[in-house]
Write a protein that holds these residues in place. Structure first.
Motif: not given
Length: 343
Positions: A98-102, A122-126, A130-137, A148-154
């Motif tokens: 999921t987005v959260y796991a990534n 949670a802080e980074l997704l906000s 993308l706070e509403d995409k945490a459980n999507q793939y 944006r997920v890649g940036i949050a992960r970085a």
């Protein structure tokens, strides 16, 4: 913050050697957004990958926060690399997670407690919207959302440096603009130094403080974005700048000038700052016995400073043209003759 000293990277051996980097000297100051631009094969991807030693240089030094990474032990290098985030062109997300796991992956690898991971993700997704995409793939996301997920992960490990490897080249113009705005926000709110590579000069203009032009594994020109855009010193830099500013005579206009066989002289006039808003050509036309034919021009903004150019044809006697040029040069504008009548 980041300093390259004589960095060389050679692939292969014997008669099959390829020198991807050739004695690179470059400094990126703390808090800057520095862009490295070059054509395909120029060495820019290799350069950015030496910062976190994904590519170990054949010679030279990579200095990060005063530490020469090439002289550190593997253990010490790992510690420094935790402070260096990287954003990739093709996102490099795990589709099975999921987005959260990534976003959580770097924290899990660093053995961060689950409670802290949950709060940080949670802080980074906000932060990236993308706070509403945490459980999507990833397959359920658009290209911009994936980046944006890649940036949050970085950003997960709270790096002081962010490396962007063609981070917007796989995106459409509107999405690119939103990602660049996000990178600028990261730089300003987190005070993160950003080194990005790109082949798009528009990206450099939008977000960078400084720019370095790489060609054949060498830095051929560098400086502030304003310096390089307003007065490129190499042909390659000039070509990149022209691709954004459109500062050359359109072919159709050039053809008309040549067909008319005009005896006028053609000049490119650059306006900077306050001079961009002055009625200079109107004043010149009133003061001197000249006909002024405006062939092309535009105005833009570079690092908050108005910058524009006009390509004009001056028709009149040699002495009147010289007098007019003297006045223009005294008004904080740059004037260069253009040989538009050459075949």
């Amino acid at each position: 913050m980041i300093e390259f000293k004589g960095v060389t990277k050679v692939y292969g051996s014997g008669g099959n050697e390829v020198k991807a980097l050739d004695g690179i000297d470059l400094e990126v100051k703390k808090g800057e957004i520095c862009g490295v631009i070059g054509f395909s094969g120029a060495g820019k991807s290799t350069l950015i990958r030496t910062v976190n030693l994904l590519e170990r240089p054949t010679a030279g030094q990579i200095i990060v926060d005063g530490l020469d990474l090439t002289a550190l032990s593997k253990k010490d290098v790992r510690g420094v690399k935790r402070k260096i985030g990287m954003v990739f062109q093709h996102f490099n997300l795990l589709n099975s997670k999921t987005v959260y796991a990534n976003v959580a992956i770097p924290l899990l690898l660093s053995n961060v407690p689950q409670k802290v991971i949950k709060e940080r993700v949670a802080e980074l997704l906000s932060f990236v919207g993308l706070e509403d995409k945490a459980n999507q793939y990833p397959d359920q996301l658009s290209g911009g959302q994936k980046q944006r997920v890649g940036i949050a992960r970085a950003l997960a490990t709270q790096p002081s440096i962010l490396l962007c490897d063609e981070a917007t080249s796989a995106l459409d113009p509107q999405t690119t603009a939103s990602i660049l705005k996000l990178l600028k926000k990261i730089n300003e709110e987190y005070n993160i130094t950003i080194l990005m590579i790109t082949h798009e000069m528009s990206v450099i203009r939008e977000v960078c403080d400084t720019v370095a032009v790489i060609e054949g594994g060498k830095i051929i020109e560098s400086g502030s974005v304003f310096e390089v855009f307003s007065n490129p010193k190499t042909k390659t830099a000039s070509n990149f700048v022209s691709s954004v500013l459109n500062d050359s005579i359109p072919e159709s206009v050039l053809k008309l000038v040549q067909e008319e066989n005009s005896q006028g002289q053609i000049f490119k006039i650059n306006f900077v700052g306050k001079s961009s808003g002055q009625p200079l050509l109107s004043q010149i036309a009133k003061r001197f016995d000249l006909h002024i034919n405006v062939l092309f021009g535009n105005i833009t903004e570079l690092q908050g400073i108005p910058f524009g150019h006009l390509i004009v044809e001056l028709q009149g006697t040699e002495s009147e043209i010289k007098r007019a040029l003297l006045v223009m040069n005294q008004e904080n504008v740059s004037v260069k003759e253009v040989n538009a009548h050459a075949s």
